[in-house]
Design a protein around this motif. Sequence first.
Motif, short mmCIF file in Angstrom:
data_model
loop_
_atom_site.label_atom_id
_atom_site.label_comp_id
_atom_site.label_asym_id
_atom_site.label_seq_id
_atom_site.Cartn_x
_atom_site.Cartn_y
_atom_site.Cartn_z
N LEU A 28 12.26 -0.48 -2.85
CA LEU A 28 11.06 -0.71 -3.65
C LEU A 28 10.93 -2.19 -3.99
CD1 LEU A 28 8.64 0.51 -5.11
CD2 LEU A 28 10.12 0.89 -7.09
N ALA A 41 9.71 -3.96 -0.97
CA ALA A 41 8.31 -3.65 -0.73
C ALA A 41 7.40 -4.42 -1.69
CB ALA A 41 8.07 -2.15 -0.87
N LEU A 72 6.29 0.67 2.18
CA LEU A 72 7.63 1.21 1.95
C LEU A 72 8.36 1.46 3.27
CD1 LEU A 72 7.05 3.69 -1.02
CD2 LEU A 72 8.50 1.65 -1.03
N VAL A 122 7.44 9.07 3.09
CA VAL A 122 7.15 7.70 3.51
C VAL A 122 6.94 7.61 5.03
CG1 VAL A 122 8.17 5.39 3.72
CG2 VAL A 122 8.23 6.59 1.53
N SER A 150 1.81 -6.38 0.15
CA SER A 150 1.95 -5.20 -0.69
C SER A 150 0.61 -4.85 -1.35
CB SER A 150 3.00 -5.46 -1.79
OG SER A 150 3.06 -4.36 -2.66
#
Length: 188
Positions: free
Chosen positions: A153, A156, A113, A102, A162
């Motif tokens: 997650l 995010a 992320l 990431v 997103s």
Amino acid sequence: PEPLRGAVTDRIRAGDMRFAANHELRVPETMVPGAVLIGDARGIVHPLTAAGMTLSFNDAHTLARELSTPSSDWDQAIARFVEKRGRFVRARVELCENLYRVFRGETEEDRVLREAIFARWRRSQRARARTMSLLACETSSTIAFVDQYLRVLGQALGNPSSPWELGKTTSLIRSTGRSFGRRIAQDA
């Protein structure tokens, strides 16, 4: 820093620079009768997370403890070490690999992320402490890693910028769930 700058500059000018790769390396076979690899000889993770030294110290401590157990031969002690190490290492390696991916990733998904991780760490001292607990090997539970991963997650996915569409998100969650499910089963 200044004390190193001159020496590095001199080496570059002289064409005498040496580099070490920073990547993950795993050794397929780490145990044979009467011997076992420990620390970096057993495998490395990217130094970004500083987990290598912690894992090496844990290997030495755990192996020494198993070898000092009365009435056990070397092979039994090594087998116990390998079993205990596996449970201990899984969450750490998973965290290291994912953080590295990431943090160095260039995709829109990696960016979202990364932003979610930093936002979570800025917002919550407890979240920072839990991540550091995993990296410092104070927590060895894969479930603790899965908990932190799913929280990031979720954040995010809640981000208005997103890039994930519902279908792609469902696929990501399913594949992540299968991967973590296998690791949790190995910890049981």
